[in-house]
Design a protein around this motif. Structure first.
Motif, PDB file in Angstrom:
ATOM      1  N   THR A  39       0.573  -1.388   0.186  1.00 14.39           N
ATOM      2  CA  THR A  39       0.076  -0.141   0.119  1.00 14.39           C
ATOM      3  C   THR A  39       1.066   1.344   0.029  1.00 14.39           C
ATOM      4  O   THR A  39       0.653   2.162  -0.595  1.00 14.39           O
ATOM      5  N   PHE A  40       1.913   1.273   0.751  1.00 11.75           N
ATOM      6  CA  PHE A  40       2.722   2.518   1.048  1.00 11.75           C
ATOM      7  C   PHE A  40       4.101   2.750   0.271  1.00 11.75           C
ATOM      8  O   PHE A  40       4.459   3.794   0.276  1.00 11.75           O
ATOM      9  N   LEU A  41       4.426   1.585  -0.530  1.00 15.02           N
ATOM     10  CA  LEU A  41       5.605   1.869  -1.525  1.00 15.02           C
ATOM     11  C   LEU A  41       5.230   1.406  -2.792  1.00 15.02           C
ATOM     12  O   LEU A  41       4.483   0.627  -3.015  1.00 15.02           O
ATOM     13  N   PRO A  42       5.952   2.166  -3.698  1.00 17.76           N
ATOM     14  CA  PRO A  42       5.716   1.884  -5.155  1.00 17.76           C
ATOM     15  C   PRO A  42       6.310   0.294  -5.319  1.00 17.76           C
ATOM     16  O   PRO A  42       7.469  -0.011  -4.601  1.00 17.76           O
ATOM     17  N   SER A  43       5.755  -0.452  -6.334  1.00 19.43           N
ATOM     18  CA  SER A  43       6.324  -1.764  -6.466  1.00 19.43           C
ATOM     19  C   SER A  43       7.751  -1.955  -6.969  1.00 19.43           C
ATOM     20  O   SER A  43       8.466  -2.873  -6.715  1.00 19.43           O
ATOM     21  N   GLU A  44       8.190  -0.834  -7.740  1.00 22.33           N
ATOM     22  CA  GLU A  44       9.433  -0.788  -8.173  1.00 22.33           C
ATOM     23  C   GLU A  44      10.540  -0.915  -6.988  1.00 22.33           C
ATOM     24  O   GLU A  44      11.695  -1.418  -6.945  1.00 22.33           O
ATOM     25  N   GLN A  45      10.100  -0.555  -5.763  1.00 23.83           N
ATOM     26  CA  GLN A  45      10.821  -0.469  -4.676  1.00 23.83           C
ATOM     27  C   GLN A  45      10.800  -1.937  -3.935  1.00 23.83           C
ATOM     28  O   GLN A  45      11.643  -2.150  -3.121  1.00 23.83           O
ATOM     29  N   LEU A  46       9.870  -2.684  -4.266  1.00 24.74           N
ATOM     30  CA  LEU A  46       9.875  -3.953  -3.453  1.00 24.74           C
ATOM     31  C   LEU A  46      10.369  -5.249  -4.369  1.00 24.74           C
ATOM     32  O   LEU A  46      10.392  -5.175  -5.454  1.00 24.74           O
ATOM     33  N   PRO A  47      10.730  -6.302  -3.412  1.00 23.13           N
ATOM     34  CA  PRO A  47      11.296  -7.570  -4.078  1.00 23.13           C
ATOM     35  C   PRO A  47       9.965  -8.180  -4.939  1.00 23.13           C
ATOM     36  O   PRO A  47       8.907  -7.982  -4.383  1.00 23.13           O
TER      37      PRO A  47
END
Length: 66
Positions: free
Chosen positions: A49-57
């Protein structure tokens, strides 16, 4: 996940620990019916919810709670 919400990021160590907790059936406290995996599950949802998908594994982006 207040840090992710407030600062827009999460560190690799936290992600590694979170990933390990997703299958941990340990109660969150003595006698509790709630288990660590449930809290971890909610936390992954917060990250999405809080972070853009490109920052997540990839495992976070592919995660579903079903």
């Amino acid at each position: 996940m207040h840090t992710a919400r407030l600062h827009g990021r999460v560190d690799a160590v936290t992600l590694e620990l979170l990933h390990g907790l997703l299958h941990d059936r340990t109660p969150i406290s003595a006698g509790s019916r709630y288990e660590l995996w449930g809290t971890a599950n909610q936390t992954v949802g917060d990250l999405k919810t809080f972070l853009p998908s490109e920052q997540l594994p990839a495992w976070v982006n592919a995660f579903t709670d079903s």
